[in-house]
Enzyme design. Structure first.
Site, PDB file in Angstrom:
ATOM      1  N   LYS A  88      -9.582  -0.357  -3.825  1.00  0.00           N
ATOM      2  CA  LYS A  88      -9.233  -1.458  -2.920  1.00  0.00           C
ATOM      3  C   LYS A  88     -10.561  -2.183  -2.717  1.00  0.00           C
ATOM      4  CE  LYS A  88      -6.702  -3.517   0.471  1.00  0.00           C
ATOM      5  NZ  LYS A  88      -5.372  -4.128   0.375  1.00  0.00           N
TER       6      LYS A  88
ATOM      7  N   THR B  61       0.835  -1.201   0.000  1.00  0.00           N
ATOM      8  CA  THR B  61       0.000   0.000   0.000  1.00  0.00           C
ATOM      9  C   THR B  61       0.868   1.248   0.000  1.00  0.00           C
ATOM     10  OG1 THR B  61      -1.715  -1.165   1.251  1.00  0.00           O
ATOM     11  CG2 THR B  61      -1.850   1.227   1.200  1.00  0.00           C
TER      12      THR B  61
ATOM     13  N   GLN C 180      12.646  -1.497   0.052  1.00  0.00           N
ATOM     14  CA  GLN C 180      13.758  -1.472   1.003  1.00  0.00           C
ATOM     15  C   GLN C 180      13.324  -0.713   2.260  1.00  0.00           C
ATOM     16  OE1 GLN C 180      17.948   0.360   0.349  1.00  0.00           O
ATOM     17  NE2 GLN C 180      18.007  -1.657  -0.616  1.00  0.00           N
TER      18      GLN C 180
ATOM     19  N   GLU D  70      -5.574  -2.286  -5.752  1.00  0.00           N
ATOM     20  CA  GLU D  70      -4.731  -3.042  -4.826  1.00  0.00           C
ATOM     21  C   GLU D  70      -5.455  -4.289  -4.363  1.00  0.00           C
ATOM     22  OE1 GLU D  70      -2.833  -2.915  -0.408  1.00  0.00           O
ATOM     23  OE2 GLU D  70      -2.971  -0.999  -1.446  1.00  0.00           O
TER      24      GLU D  70
ATOM     25  N   GLY E 245      -2.793  -9.100   0.045  1.00  0.00           N
ATOM     26  CA  GLY E 245      -1.802 -10.152   0.200  1.00  0.00           C
ATOM     27  C   GLY E 245      -1.125 -10.475  -1.114  1.00  0.00           C
TER      28      GLY E 245
END
Length: 213
Positions: free
Chosen positions: A36, A16, A174, A113, A116
């Site tokens: 979503k 997200t 990251q 989106e 999972g």
């Protein structure tokens, strides 16, 4: 329909957060709207359930929409969409999610989106991969950049290719800076474009997104 389908290698990989930055980059190029279709772990408020992920995505769009348009199916339980809906006595089917994922306007660029990973259950006997196939949009796969990321990335790529999904980019998120150089290592095993996302160094990420999407 123009847009992207955002998936992850699993839960808690920051998809997200990454999706919100992708929307901000694409706002300069498209009229972006967020979807979503189903969200669990919503916050209970006096006005009803608040879908945190959907709100974040909607808020970074240039033209935010009513939250019910962004997220149609909301559940409080912190479980899969399939389990949450079943426990509420609701049968959310694939066609329901597809309908909930549609943009309001024909010229909208929709960022959808999932919930999972590609093989995570999202509704009644429906996996994220099945929704991605039906909406037929290029997908973005988000993987947490850590030890083990190469395995997770390759498994996700294999799943996407098995279902003939078009992978726009794979994002190595990251969250914690490291020297693993997973992006370089992945290039030996896949032809998928790999981009490193680091919120403290966004110039390269932004340029790559605009080039590839």
């Amino acid at each position: 329909m123009k847009g992207l389908f955002i998936s992850g290698s699993g839960t808690d990989v920051g998809k997200t957060f990454v999706a919100s930055y992708i929307i901000q980059v694409l706002n300069a190029k498209y009229r972006v709207v967020a979807r979503k279709p189903i969200e669990s772990d919503c916050v209970k408020t006096s006005d009803g359930l608040l879908p945190k992920d959907a709100v974040l995505l909607n808020n970074v769009c240039t033209n935010p929409e009513p939250i019910d348009a962004v997220c149609q199916f909301k559940f409080e339980a912190c479980v899969s969409g399939e389990k949450a809906s079943t426990e509420q006595g609701l049968s959310v089917m694939l066609e329901d999610l597809v309908k909930a994922a549609q943009p309001s306007g024909g010229d909208d660029f929709v960022v959808i989106e999932g919930a999972g990973g590609l093989y995570s259950p999202i509704a009644q006997q429906v996996l994220n991969s099945e929704l991605a196939v039906v909406v037929n949009l290029p997908i973005v796969i988000v993987v947490k950049d850590e030890l083990g990321a190469i395995n997770q990335a390759l498994l996700s790529i294999e799943a996407a290719k098995k279902h003939k999904l078009n992978i726009a980019i794979l994002v190595l998120n990251q969250i914690t800076p490291n020297n693993l150089d997973n992006a370089k290592a992945l290039s030996a095993y896949t032809d998928v474009d790999v981009v490193v996302f680091n919120k403290d160094n966004l110039d390269g990420f932004n340029a790559k997104v605009l080039t590839l999407i």
